[in-house]
Design an enzyme around this catalytic site. Sequence first.
Site, PDB file in Angstrom:
ATOM      1  N   ASP A 206       1.270  -1.642   0.058  1.00  0.00           N
ATOM      2  CA  ASP A 206      -0.032   0.288   0.119  1.00  0.00           C
ATOM      3  C   ASP A 206       1.159   1.409   0.103  1.00  0.00           C
ATOM      4  O   ASP A 206       1.692   1.299  -1.154  1.00  0.00           O
ATOM      5  CB  ASP A 206      -0.840  -0.369   0.994  1.00  0.00           C
ATOM      6  CG  ASP A 206      -2.050   0.576   1.581  1.00  0.00           C
ATOM      7  OD1 ASP A 206      -2.625   0.769   0.544  1.00  0.00           O
ATOM      8  OD2 ASP A 206      -1.536   1.476   2.376  1.00  0.00           O
TER       9      ASP A 206
ATOM     10  N   LYS B  70      -0.944  -1.327  -4.791  1.00  0.00           N
ATOM     11  CA  LYS B  70      -1.838  -0.052  -5.181  1.00  0.00           C
ATOM     12  C   LYS B  70      -0.846   0.928  -5.571  1.00  0.00           C
ATOM     13  O   LYS B  70      -0.086   1.351  -4.712  1.00  0.00           O
ATOM     14  CB  LYS B  70      -2.808   0.485  -3.706  1.00  0.00           C
ATOM     15  CG  LYS B  70      -3.725  -0.155  -3.542  1.00  0.00           C
ATOM     16  CD  LYS B  70      -3.967   0.448  -2.035  1.00  0.00           C
ATOM     17  CE  LYS B  70      -5.465  -0.683  -1.454  1.00  0.00           C
ATOM     18  NZ  LYS B  70      -5.377  -0.371  -0.130  1.00  0.00           N
TER      19      LYS B  70
ATOM     20  N   PHE C 170      -9.529   0.338  -0.130  1.00  0.00           N
ATOM     21  CA  PHE C 170      -9.494  -1.039   0.226  1.00  0.00           C
ATOM     22  C   PHE C 170     -10.221  -2.658   0.366  1.00  0.00           C
ATOM     23  O   PHE C 170     -11.013  -2.700  -0.256  1.00  0.00           O
ATOM     24  CB  PHE C 170     -10.526  -0.272   1.731  1.00  0.00           C
ATOM     25  CG  PHE C 170     -10.283  -1.438   3.531  1.00  0.00           C
ATOM     26  CD1 PHE C 170      -8.640  -0.844   3.825  1.00  0.00           C
ATOM     27  CD2 PHE C 170     -11.106  -2.223   3.327  1.00  0.00           C
ATOM     28  CE1 PHE C 170      -8.476  -2.350   5.079  1.00  0.00           C
ATOM     29  CE2 PHE C 170     -10.639  -3.148   4.634  1.00  0.00           C
ATOM     30  CZ  PHE C 170      -9.333  -3.215   5.230  1.00  0.00           C
TER      31      PHE C 170
HETATM   32  P1  IMP Z   1       1.896  -0.419   3.640  1.00  0.00           P
HETATM   33  O1  IMP Z   1       3.033  -0.728   4.974  1.00  0.00           O
HETATM   34  O2  IMP Z   1       0.922   0.587   3.525  1.00  0.00           O
HETATM   35  O3  IMP Z   1       2.267  -0.860   2.824  1.00  0.00           O
HETATM   36  O4  IMP Z   1       0.591  -1.568   3.737  1.00  0.00           O
HETATM   37  C1  IMP Z   1       1.111  -3.345   4.518  1.00  0.00           C
HETATM   38  C2  IMP Z   1      -0.247  -3.776   5.014  1.00  0.00           C
HETATM   39  O5  IMP Z   1      -1.718  -3.303   5.323  1.00  0.00           O
HETATM   40  C3  IMP Z   1       0.158  -4.539   4.175  1.00  0.00           C
HETATM   41  O6  IMP Z   1       0.992  -5.555   4.282  1.00  0.00           O
HETATM   42  C4  IMP Z   1      -1.634  -5.412   4.707  1.00  0.00           C
HETATM   43  O7  IMP Z   1      -1.250  -5.621   5.888  1.00  0.00           O
HETATM   44  C5  IMP Z   1      -2.197  -4.261   5.248  1.00  0.00           C
HETATM   45  N1  IMP Z   1      -2.849  -3.383   4.069  1.00  0.00           N
HETATM   46  C6  IMP Z   1      -3.173  -2.594   3.478  1.00  0.00           C
HETATM   47  N2  IMP Z   1      -3.690  -2.518   2.714  1.00  0.00           N
HETATM   48  C7  IMP Z   1      -5.502  -3.202   2.572  1.00  0.00           C
HETATM   49  C8  IMP Z   1      -6.339  -3.098   2.743  1.00  0.00           C
HETATM   50  O8  IMP Z   1      -6.922  -2.568   1.240  1.00  0.00           O
HETATM   51  N3  IMP Z   1      -7.097  -4.037   2.995  1.00  0.00           N
HETATM   52  C9  IMP Z   1      -6.313  -4.505   3.394  1.00  0.00           C
HETATM   53  N4  IMP Z   1      -5.662  -4.976   4.622  1.00  0.00           N
HETATM   54  C10 IMP Z   1      -4.441  -3.690   4.110  1.00  0.00           C
END
Ligand code: IMP
Length: 180
Positions: free
Chosen positions: A106, A134, A157
Amino acid sequence: MNLVKIKDKSFNLFISNEEIKKEILRVANQLNEDLKDKNPLFLGILNGAFMFAGELFQHLNIDCEISFLKISSYSGTSTTGKIKQLIGFNEDIKDRTVIILEDIVDTGHTIDYLVKLLKEKEPKEILITTLLYKPDKYEYKDKYKINYCCFNIPNEFIIGYGLDYDGYARNLDSIYKIKE
Ligand code: IMP
Ligand code: MG
Protein backbone atom coordinates in the site's frame (compact mmCIF):
# COMPACT_ATOMS: atom_id res chain seq x y z
CA MET A 1 -21.03 -14.90 -3.13
CA ASN A 2 -21.08 -11.41 -4.68
CA LEU A 3 -21.63 -9.32 -1.58
CA VAL A 4 -20.31 -9.79 1.95
CA LYS A 5 -20.95 -7.81 5.10
CA ILE A 6 -18.22 -7.54 7.73
CA LYS A 7 -19.10 -5.59 10.86
CA ASP A 8 -20.42 -2.19 9.66
CA LYS A 9 -19.22 -2.42 6.03
CA SER A 10 -20.28 -4.11 2.78
CA PHE A 11 -17.92 -5.46 0.16
CA ASN A 12 -18.37 -6.53 -3.49
CA LEU A 13 -16.61 -9.40 -5.20
CA PHE A 14 -13.48 -8.02 -6.89
CA ILE A 15 -11.11 -10.90 -7.78
CA SER A 16 -12.33 -14.50 -7.85
CA ASN A 17 -10.42 -17.41 -6.35
CA GLU A 18 -9.89 -18.76 -9.86
CA GLU A 19 -8.21 -15.54 -11.05
CA ILE A 20 -6.09 -15.39 -7.88
CA LYS A 21 -4.81 -18.93 -8.39
CA LYS A 22 -4.05 -18.29 -12.05
CA GLU A 23 -1.94 -15.20 -11.27
CA ILE A 24 -0.12 -16.89 -8.39
CA LEU A 25 0.81 -19.74 -10.72
CA ARG A 26 2.12 -17.22 -13.27
CA VAL A 27 4.33 -15.58 -10.62
CA ALA A 28 5.46 -18.97 -9.26
CA ASN A 29 6.60 -19.99 -12.74
CA GLN A 30 8.56 -16.75 -13.06
CA LEU A 31 10.22 -17.36 -9.68
CA ASN A 32 11.06 -20.95 -10.66
CA GLU A 33 12.76 -19.58 -13.73
CA ASP A 34 14.57 -16.62 -12.17
CA LEU A 35 15.71 -18.18 -8.88
CA LYS A 36 16.56 -21.75 -9.87
CA ASP A 37 20.22 -21.64 -8.87
CA LYS A 38 19.90 -19.20 -5.97
CA ASN A 39 18.68 -21.37 -3.09
CA PRO A 40 16.43 -18.53 -1.89
CA LEU A 41 14.73 -18.02 1.45
CA PHE A 42 11.13 -16.90 1.16
CA LEU A 43 9.92 -14.73 4.01
CA GLY A 44 6.13 -14.59 4.41
CA ILE A 45 4.80 -11.57 6.27
CA LEU A 46 2.10 -12.47 8.77
CA ASN A 47 -0.72 -12.29 9.24
CA GLY A 48 -1.93 -11.19 5.81
CA ALA A 49 0.34 -13.23 3.52
CA PHE A 50 -0.36 -16.71 4.90
CA MET A 51 -2.76 -17.80 2.12
CA PHE A 52 -0.69 -16.26 -0.65
CA ALA A 53 2.51 -17.82 0.71
CA GLY A 54 0.83 -21.24 1.05
CA GLU A 55 -0.55 -21.25 -2.49
CA LEU A 56 2.62 -19.87 -4.08
CA PHE A 57 4.95 -22.21 -2.23
CA GLN A 58 3.16 -25.31 -3.53
CA HIS A 59 4.04 -24.30 -7.08
CA LEU A 60 7.75 -23.75 -6.47
CA ASN A 61 9.94 -26.57 -7.76
CA ILE A 62 13.38 -25.12 -6.95
CA ASP A 63 15.59 -25.60 -3.89
CA CYS A 64 14.24 -23.08 -1.41
CA GLU A 65 13.15 -22.49 2.19
CA ILE A 66 10.36 -20.51 3.78
CA SER A 67 10.07 -18.69 7.07
CA PHE A 68 7.66 -16.15 8.50
CA LEU A 69 7.87 -12.81 10.23
CA LYS A 70 4.94 -11.28 12.05
CA ILE A 71 4.43 -7.54 12.05
CA SER A 72 1.47 -5.21 12.34
CA SER A 73 0.74 -1.71 11.07
CA TYR A 74 -2.93 -1.50 10.12
CA SER A 75 -5.89 -0.64 12.26
CA GLY A 76 -9.41 -0.62 10.77
CA THR A 77 -9.27 0.51 7.13
CA SER A 78 -6.13 2.66 7.20
CA THR A 79 -2.45 2.21 7.88
CA THR A 80 -1.13 3.64 11.14
CA GLY A 81 2.38 4.06 9.74
CA LYS A 82 3.75 2.64 12.97
CA ILE A 83 5.06 -0.87 12.49
CA LYS A 84 5.57 -3.36 15.26
CA GLN A 85 7.49 -6.61 15.02
CA LEU A 86 5.53 -9.29 16.85
CA ILE A 87 7.44 -12.47 15.94
CA GLY A 88 10.95 -12.48 14.46
CA PHE A 89 12.84 -15.13 12.54
CA ASN A 90 16.13 -16.88 13.30
CA GLU A 91 17.52 -17.86 9.90
CA ASP A 92 20.98 -16.71 8.96
CA ILE A 93 20.43 -14.74 5.74
CA LYS A 94 23.98 -13.49 5.22
CA ASP A 95 24.82 -13.68 1.49
CA ARG A 96 21.46 -15.25 0.69
CA THR A 97 18.69 -14.26 -1.70
CA VAL A 98 15.68 -13.31 0.40
CA ILE A 99 12.21 -12.89 -1.11
CA ILE A 100 9.68 -10.96 0.90
CA LEU A 101 6.15 -12.32 0.41
CA GLU A 102 3.52 -9.65 1.12
CA ASP A 103 -0.24 -9.78 0.81
CA ILE A 104 -0.43 -6.16 -0.31
CA VAL A 105 1.88 -3.20 -0.81
CA ASP A 106 0.00 0.00 0.00
CA THR A 107 2.04 3.04 1.16
CA GLY A 108 5.17 0.88 1.28
CA HIS A 109 6.02 1.76 4.88
CA THR A 110 6.03 -1.93 5.74
CA ILE A 111 8.41 -2.67 2.87
CA ASP A 112 10.69 0.16 3.97
CA TYR A 113 10.72 -1.22 7.51
CA LEU A 114 11.37 -4.78 6.33
CA VAL A 115 14.14 -3.94 3.87
CA LYS A 116 15.98 -1.91 6.53
CA LEU A 117 15.57 -4.72 9.06
CA LEU A 118 16.81 -7.39 6.62
CA LYS A 119 19.73 -5.33 5.31
CA GLU A 120 21.28 -5.34 8.79
CA LYS A 121 21.70 -9.09 8.35
CA GLU A 122 23.64 -8.61 5.10
CA PRO A 123 21.70 -10.73 2.59
CA LYS A 124 23.00 -11.00 -0.97
CA GLU A 125 19.81 -9.46 -2.35
CA ILE A 126 16.26 -8.72 -1.28
CA LEU A 127 13.41 -9.21 -3.74
CA ILE A 128 9.82 -8.13 -3.18
CA THR A 129 6.89 -10.32 -4.19
CA THR A 130 3.33 -9.27 -3.49
CA LEU A 131 -0.13 -10.57 -4.26
CA LEU A 132 -1.58 -7.05 -4.56
CA TYR A 133 -0.06 -3.64 -5.20
CA LYS A 134 -1.62 -0.17 -5.03
CA PRO A 135 0.67 1.88 -7.33
CA ASP A 136 -1.19 5.14 -6.63
CA LYS A 137 -0.43 4.87 -2.91
CA TYR A 138 3.13 3.54 -3.03
CA GLU A 139 5.63 6.13 -1.77
CA TYR A 140 8.90 4.31 -2.49
CA LYS A 141 8.91 3.94 -6.29
CA ASP A 142 12.44 5.35 -6.58
CA LYS A 143 13.73 3.32 -3.66
CA TYR A 144 12.41 -0.23 -3.82
CA LYS A 145 11.23 -1.96 -6.96
CA ILE A 146 8.30 -4.37 -6.63
CA ASN A 147 9.93 -7.34 -8.34
CA TYR A 148 6.94 -9.70 -8.64
CA CYS A 149 3.28 -8.83 -8.40
CA CYS A 150 0.04 -10.71 -9.13
CA PHE A 151 -2.37 -7.74 -9.33
CA ASN A 152 -2.10 -3.95 -9.58
CA ILE A 153 -5.22 -2.53 -7.96
CA PRO A 154 -6.78 0.92 -7.46
CA ASN A 155 -6.56 2.75 -4.17
CA GLU A 156 -9.48 1.11 -2.40
CA PHE A 157 -9.83 -0.99 0.72
CA ILE A 158 -10.08 -4.70 0.05
CA ILE A 159 -10.48 -7.87 2.11
CA GLY A 160 -10.31 -11.65 1.75
CA TYR A 161 -7.69 -14.23 0.81
CA GLY A 162 -5.71 -13.40 3.97
CA LEU A 163 -6.53 -9.69 4.09
CA ASP A 164 -8.65 -8.47 6.97
CA TYR A 165 -10.95 -5.75 8.17
CA ASP A 166 -10.25 -5.47 11.90
CA GLY A 167 -9.17 -9.10 12.09
CA TYR A 168 -12.12 -10.54 10.13
CA ALA A 169 -12.60 -11.78 6.54
CA ARG A 170 -9.18 -13.40 6.14
CA ASN A 171 -10.95 -16.72 5.49
CA LEU A 172 -12.73 -15.57 2.29
CA ASP A 173 -11.34 -17.47 -0.70
CA SER A 174 -11.80 -14.49 -3.07
CA ILE A 175 -10.96 -10.79 -2.80
CA TYR A 176 -13.68 -8.22 -2.09
CA LYS A 177 -13.66 -4.43 -2.50
CA ILE A 178 -15.33 -1.99 -0.13
CA LYS A 179 -18.69 -0.70 -1.33
CA GLU A 180 -18.91 3.11 -1.43
P1 IMP B 1 1.78 -0.42 3.82
O1 IMP B 1 2.82 -0.43 4.90
O2 IMP B 1 1.00 0.88 3.81
O3 IMP B 1 2.33 -0.75 2.45
O4 IMP B 1 0.68 -1.47 4.18
C1 IMP B 1 0.94 -2.78 4.15
C2 IMP B 1 0.05 -3.60 5.04
O5 IMP B 1 -1.19 -2.97 5.35
C3 IMP B 1 -0.31 -4.85 4.29
O6 IMP B 1 0.63 -5.86 4.54
C4 IMP B 1 -1.69 -5.17 4.80
O7 IMP B 1 -1.60 -6.02 5.92
C5 IMP B 1 -2.27 -3.86 5.18
N1 IMP B 1 -3.17 -3.33 4.11
C6 IMP B 1 -2.88 -2.40 3.18
N2 IMP B 1 -3.92 -2.15 2.34
C7 IMP B 1 -4.92 -2.98 2.76
C8 IMP B 1 -6.27 -3.23 2.29
O8 IMP B 1 -6.78 -2.66 1.31
N3 IMP B 1 -6.96 -4.16 3.00
C9 IMP B 1 -6.46 -4.85 4.07
N4 IMP B 1 -5.21 -4.65 4.53
C10 IMP B 1 -4.45 -3.72 3.89
MG1 MG C 1 0.50 -7.56 5.62
